[in-house]
Design a protein around this motif. Structure first.
Motif, mmCIF file in Angstrom:
data_model
loop_
_atom_site.group_PDB
_atom_site.id
_atom_site.type_symbol
_atom_site.label_atom_id
_atom_site.label_comp_id
_atom_site.label_asym_id
_atom_site.label_seq_id
_atom_site.Cartn_x
_atom_site.Cartn_y
_atom_site.Cartn_z
ATOM 1 N N VAL A 162 -23.692 -22.826 59.924
ATOM 2 C CA VAL A 162 -24.311 -21.828 60.794
ATOM 3 C C VAL A 162 -25.462 -21.120 60.098
ATOM 4 N N VAL A 163 -26.567 -21.012 60.817
ATOM 5 C CA VAL A 163 -27.668 -20.161 60.374
ATOM 6 C C VAL A 163 -27.625 -18.891 61.208
ATOM 7 N N VAL A 217 -35.726 -22.838 63.603
ATOM 8 C CA VAL A 217 -35.238 -24.191 63.871
ATOM 9 C C VAL A 217 -35.591 -25.124 62.712
ATOM 10 N N ASP A 218 -36.822 -25.031 62.228
ATOM 11 C CA ASP A 218 -37.238 -25.877 61.103
ATOM 12 C C ASP A 218 -36.396 -25.597 59.858
ATOM 13 N N LEU A 273 -29.570 -29.947 64.103
ATOM 14 C CA LEU A 273 -29.260 -28.814 64.967
ATOM 15 C C LEU A 273 -28.519 -29.342 66.183
ATOM 16 N N ASN A 274 -27.286 -28.898 66.341
ATOM 17 C CA ASN A 274 -26.456 -29.319 67.472
ATOM 18 C C ASN A 274 -26.192 -28.218 68.490
ATOM 19 N N VAL A 275 -26.213 -26.964 68.008
ATOM 20 C CA VAL A 275 -25.880 -25.828 68.876
ATOM 21 C C VAL A 275 -26.884 -24.711 68.663
ATOM 22 N N ALA A 279 -35.251 -25.355 70.366
ATOM 23 C CA ALA A 279 -34.041 -26.132 70.112
ATOM 24 C C ALA A 279 -34.045 -27.424 70.916
ATOM 25 N N ALA A 280 -34.435 -27.333 72.183
ATOM 26 C CA ALA A 280 -34.399 -28.509 73.053
ATOM 27 C C ALA A 280 -35.355 -29.593 72.585
#
Length: 255
Positions: A34-35, A72-73, A82-84, A125-126
């Motif tokens: 988790v970030v 995100v990066d 990244l999954n969530v 994210a998408a």
């Protein structure tokens, strides 16, 4: 340890306190990396340290699109994917008890954080998830978007926008294996609920139980995991039934 989120990599915005903190803790407990993204660097850093190697902190103002992309990066670079994406960061704004006297001085800030920040979080994210096998996007709206009224008109409008955003992009992103869902918390004692809500619960919440940030975190866990693999475009109230209307107290016959 549960395996619900094993090998999953998640971002939680507004993750340093309240609902975000509870969610970050639960995600790590269930095996995710988790970030934690937040503007509170001190609290976020301490939380990441407490959670161990499965967590990192990244200072992020979600109202700034470039910082969301950097988030995100950073997540992809640090953990490999990244999954969530849980777009949870939000602010309430100033309280005005009448629309007629609202000066709208906080309009841009409230919209920028609550709606624009969520919109940009979804997009950043998408764009990654579409090219990497899909994923789950979760947005935090509010009971205030389901129950019109005063105060906080701008906040209510922004959170209603989050609901429309969620369902609109769920239609587009579904074909790419990206699920998009929304949680609408209500009467949860967290950062923006700064008053005693026990009397309000008695009058307005059919389920008389006092909710907690962990209840919202459990909903986020469900939406983040494969348990909800067939679920997208859902608005999930976590409010003890308040959106249904006031509780009904039926007097027993003869009393």
């Amino acid at each position: 340890m549960s395996t619900l989120l094993t090998d999953k990599i998640a971002i939680v915005t507004g993750g340093a306190s309240g609902i975000g903190r509870a969610t970050a803790e639960l995600f790590v407990e269930h095996g995710a990396k988790v970030v934690i993204a937040d503007r509170n660097e001190e609290q976020g850093t301490l939380l990441a340290q407490a959670l161990g190697a499965g967590a990192e902190f990244k200072y992020t103002d979600v109202a700034k699109a470039e910082q969301v992309q950097e988030l995100v990066d950073f997540t992809v670079d640090r953990f490999g994917g990244l999954n969530v994406m849980y777009n949870n960061a939000g602010i309430s704004g100033a309280i005005h008890n009448s629309f007629l006297t609202d000066d709208f001085n906080d309009f841009e800030q409230v919209i920028s954080v609550n709606l624009f920040g969520t919109m940009v979080g979804c997009q950043c994210a998408a764009r990654y998830m579409v090219d990497h096998g899909g994923g789950s996007i979760i947005n935090t709206s509010s009971l205030a978007a389901l129950k019109p009224g005063l105060p906080l008109i701008t906040y209510r409008a922004a959170k209603a926008g989050v609901m429309q955003l969620t369902q609109s992009i769920a239609r587009e992103l579904g074909v790419h294996g990206v699920r998009v869902n929304c949680i609408a918390p209500g009467h949860i004692p967290a950062g923006m609920t700064f008053y005693d809500i026990s009397a309000r619960i008695k009058k307005t919440q059919p389920l008389q139980r006092q909710g907690a940030p962990e209840d919202v975190a459990n909903a986020a866990l469900y939406l983040a995991s494969d348990l909800s693999a067939q679920v997208t475009g859902v608005i999930l109230p976590v409010d003890g039934g308040t959106n249904l209307g006031d509780p009904i107290y039926v007097q027993e016959p003869g009393l």
